[in-house]
Design a protein around this motif. Structure first.
Motif, PDB file in Angstrom:
ATOM      1  N   CYS A   1     -17.722  31.713  81.436  1.00 14.81           N
ATOM      2  CA  CYS A   1     -16.794  32.603  80.756  1.00 14.81           C
ATOM      3  C   CYS A   1     -17.276  32.775  79.328  1.00 14.81           C
TER       4      CYS A   1
ATOM      5  N   CYS B   1     -18.548  29.259  77.945  1.00 13.13           N
ATOM      6  CA  CYS B   1     -18.207  28.004  78.614  1.00 13.13           C
ATOM      7  C   CYS B   1     -18.686  28.063  80.052  1.00 13.13           C
ATOM      8  N   ARG B   2     -19.330  27.011  80.486  1.00 12.68           N
ATOM      9  CA  ARG B   2     -19.726  26.899  81.895  1.00 12.68           C
ATOM     10  C   ARG B   2     -19.339  25.528  82.422  1.00 12.68           C
ATOM     11  N   ASN B   3     -18.163  25.069  81.950  1.00 13.99           N
ATOM     12  CA  ASN B   3     -17.735  23.723  82.343  1.00 13.99           C
ATOM     13  C   ASN B   3     -17.125  23.671  83.741  1.00 13.99           C
ATOM     14  N   CYS B   4     -16.911  24.850  84.370  1.00 13.19           N
ATOM     15  CA  CYS B   4     -16.503  24.802  85.773  1.00 13.19           C
ATOM     16  C   CYS B   4     -17.120  25.979  86.514  1.00 13.19           C
TER      17      CYS B   4
ATOM     18  N   MET C   1     -13.104  20.540  82.822  1.00 16.36           N
ATOM     19  CA  MET C   1     -12.136  21.610  83.079  1.00 16.36           C
ATOM     20  C   MET C   1     -10.717  21.047  83.280  1.00 16.36           C
TER      21      MET C   1
ATOM     22  N   VAL D   1     -11.358  32.265  82.305  1.00 20.15           N
ATOM     23  CA  VAL D   1     -10.587  32.374  83.553  1.00 20.15           C
ATOM     24  C   VAL D   1      -9.426  31.368  83.578  1.00 20.15           C
ATOM     25  N   CYS D   2      -9.681  30.151  83.102  1.00 17.45           N
ATOM     26  CA  CYS D   2      -8.639  29.117  83.146  1.00 17.45           C
ATOM     27  C   CYS D   2      -7.596  29.282  82.047  1.00 17.45           C
TER      28      CYS D   2
ATOM     29  N   GLN E   1     -15.804  28.374  88.023  1.00 17.10           N
ATOM     30  CA  GLN E   1     -15.136  29.682  87.901  1.00 17.10           C
ATOM     31  C   GLN E   1     -15.808  30.521  86.819  1.00 17.10           C
ATOM     32  N   GLY E   2     -16.549  29.825  85.955  1.00 18.29           N
ATOM     33  CA  GLY E   2     -17.271  30.505  84.891  1.00 18.29           C
ATOM     34  C   GLY E   2     -18.642  30.893  85.373  1.00 18.29           C
TER      35      GLY E   2
ATOM     36  N   ARG F   1     -14.476  22.121  72.451  1.00 16.51           N
ATOM     37  CA  ARG F   1     -14.960  21.367  73.606  1.00 16.51           C
ATOM     38  C   ARG F   1     -16.483  21.284  73.599  1.00 16.51           C
TER      39      ARG F   1
END
Ligand code: SF4
Ligand code: MSK
Length: 632
Positions: free
Chosen positions: A55, A47-50, A196, A67-68, A52-53, A78
């Motif tokens: 992930c 996932c690279r939707n935010c 996210m 992370v979330c 913070q990733g 998703r």
């Protein structure tokens, strides 16, 4: 014989030897250079939707959450929903182009006309427009208005769906809360829902995926087909040829590639108008060929021969005979300019959202379509003049094909057998078992599969077992190149029951022989014709679509559009085969829902099988189960 591992298409095999000898990279080389492809991506668990990733979830241990806190099920669901929204957006944008054209025809602002007034009136009535006493431009204006409401409506139920979907389906979808309001709103909502910190519930995300399928089916496919039929005319059976052998070294060769027929129809018109200029330049004339679905559109209505399907687009350029390839949107490999530079030919992009570095850009607009098409064709003649001593290698491979089987054309042929009750002969033969059932093969090539192999092997097995096949998209191209869109395939490959029916209908329709065992119904958006046929068949038989002995298959799916079309088919209640798994296997919950549990809710489900013989066996088992349930 490495080339036979890549494709079963003999023309493509010849061209691959040439590109290899010339050191020109193709899609197959780039696929090899990508090995091994990322396991996390393949399973759908990155996932690279935010920011913070990115992930990624370890399928064998830790970490189990991003992370979330999103787990594999959430991330897979998703990602899938985003893909479905991508595919749906492509078809809805395509439909929008057609609707905009109809709107401008109604106001007299552009040089397009309404070719099929009957379809205009029928469409208007179906969507609740009173047509008595109105002229065709007045009706067109109201149809365009209704269509725009389907595209951009914000509340209520999407008009094109309400007008066309079977009542039983609407009730099921209503209960599940998946009936779309307007296309744009639902696509926007899917992007929001997957961002996210919004939806973490895999079930809720998958239901939103069903909604995307319905948007695609009705606001994408159905709407685009309806409006294109109104503007360009209803396809009728047409004879043509398929494969790279349709290119001709002595002609100016123009290839139309992409999906939207608004430009390609004009280019075709101008190719005919400028024949003399081509002759003055030393050519024998202008030869137009198609690739992908814009190719299917002009094949269905104008008999333009398809040169190749998705995986063959670079190889068409490597012949050195393509003087100009004009593209609109979708399925255009960015590498086409590199290949053209190595051989010959201009690449012309035309849409503001689809530019390719190295290509010429001639912006397309409805208002100046004629001038732009004229410019493109003149450029192709100039390019022909520059062909000079470029080596030309056109494989001597082409197969005779029949296409143009709209529902109206099929019913027209059946009405030659029974004028009062055209569906009766078809249904009687299904009931009697002469036709075991019907399967729609649709969709793309995918470089992970030997080109055309899954399409062709699967279909040969199905027709031998008396299953009638209808086809669209690159599947239809594959089957055409392999000779399966020709009556000879009925005589040589179809089971006895199917052969007898196709012969009787073909002879009654004045063809002097059988219909082909595979009926080419058109482009990807023409999958709506398959939905119409199923709706008509179910209505006639007094059953629901989910009870019919039918299935759908995307044997070599590649594009996100194949996923959204497939989701629409499952939502209709259709058993839907995929020759490759989507990127969902990282979640047992999502995979289990889509391949099993969803059947309890919708009546259809996905079935993934990469071996053509096993896939055919699975599909035939399903058809037999449905026959048994109907008491047949
Ligand atoms: Fe990672 Fe969550 Fe951000 Fe995705 S949304 S990149 S899982 S933190
Ligand atoms: S063109 S979407 S590769 S069918 Fe419709 Fe072919 Fe698939 Fe593109």
């Amino acid at each position: 014989m490495w080339e036979t591992d890549k494709t079963i298409d003999k023309a493509a095999q010849q061209m691959l030897k040439i590109t290899a000898a010339d050191g020109v990279a193709t899609v197959w080389d780039r696929y090899e250079a990508q090995q091994p492809q990322c396991g996390f991506g393949s399973l759908g668990i990155c996932c690279r939707n935010c920011l913070q990733g990115p992930c990624r979830i370890n399928p064998f241990g830790e970490p189990k959450r991003g992370v979330c806190g999103a787990d594999a099920d959430t991330i897979v669901a998703r990602n899938l929903l985003r893909s479905l929204a991508g595919g749906t957006a492509a078809h809805v944008d395509h439909a929008y182009e057609a609707v905009e054209a109809l709107e401008k025809i109604a106001t007299g602002d552009i040089d397009y006309v309404i070719k099929d007034e009957n379809k205009l009136i029928a469409t208007a009535r179906q969507v609740g427009i009173e047509t008595d006493g109105k002229d065709s431009k007045g009706v067109a204006k109201e149809v365009a208005q209704k269509a725009l409401e389907t595209l951009s409506g914000h509340e209520g139920e999407m008009g094109w769906l309400s007008a066309w979907a079977p009542k039983e389906r609407v009730d099921v979808w209503r209960q599940l809360g998946v009936i779309p309001r307007g296309a744009d709103r639902e696509i926007r909502e899917a992007m929001h829902q997957t961002s996210m910190g919004v939806d973490a519930d895999p079930t809720n995300l998958l239901l939103a995926g069903v909604k995307q399928g319905l948007v695609d089916g009705y606001a994408g496919l159905k709407l685009a087909t309806d409006i294109q039929d109104i503007i360009f005319g209803m396809p009728q059976p047409v004879k043509s040829e398929a494969n790279l052998g349709v290119l001709n070294a002595e002609y100016v060769n123009v290839v139309v590639h992409g999906h939207v027929p608004l430009l390609s129809e004009k280019v075709l018109e101008w190719c005919r108008k400028l024949e003399d200029e081509a002759k003055a330049a030393g050519a024998r004339g202008i030869n137009v060929a198609g690739i992908c679905c814009t190719g299917n559109e002009v094949l269905m209505r104008q008999g333009v021969p398809p040169a190749t399907n998705f995986l063959g687009q670079e190889l068409a350029l490597a012949t050195g005979a393509v003087d100009l390839m004009v593209v609109d949107v979708q399925c255009i490999l960015p590498s086409v300019t590199n290949v053209a530079q190595c051989y010959h030919g201009d690449i012309v992009t035309t849409m503001p959202i689809a530019k390719v570095p190295g290509a010429d850009h001639i912006p397309f607009s409805l208002e100046e379509a004629d001038q732009q098409a004229e410019k493109i064709v003149r450029q192709s003649i100039e390019s022909y003049k520059k062909r000079g001593s470029t080596p030309v290698h056109i494989p001597d491979e082409r197969a005779l094909i029949f296409a143009g089987f709209s529902v109206e054309a099929i019913i027209g042929a059946l009405s030659k057998v029974n004028a009062e009750d055209p569906l009766k002969p078809l249904v009687d033969n299904i009931k009697a078992g002469n036709i075991l059932g019907a399967v729609a093969t649709v969709g793309c090539n995918n470089v992970k599969v030997k080109q055309d192999m899954m399409h062709v092997e699967l279909v040969k097995e199905l027709i031998a077992n008396n299953v009638l096949v209808i086809a669209t998209g690159c599947s239809a191209h594959a089957l055409g190149k392999a000779g399966l869109l020709h009556p000879d395939a009925t005589n040589n490959l179809a089971g006895n029951g199917l052969k007898a029916v196709l012969t009787a209908v073909g002879e009654a329709a004045g063809l002097g022989g059988p219909l082909p065992p595979v009926l080419h119904m058109g482009s990807c958006v023409d999958n709506s014709r398959i939905g119409d046929l199923l709706t008509a068949l179910a209505g006639y038989m007094g059953v629901n679509i989910k009870d019919l002995p039918v299935a759908a298959s995307a044997p070599e799916p590649q594009h996100e559009k194949a996923l959204s079309i497939g989701t629409w088919a499952v939502a209709l209640g259709v058993f839907t085969h995929l020759g490759l798994p989507p990127h969902i296997l990282g979640s047992k919950a999502v995979t289990g829902t889509l391949t099993d549990k969803v059947e309890d809710l919708l009546g259809g489900k996905f079935y993934v099988e990469s071996d053509p013989a096993k896939a055919a066996a699975g599909i035939i088992r399903h058809i037999k189960d449905k026959r048994h349930a109907l008491g047949l």
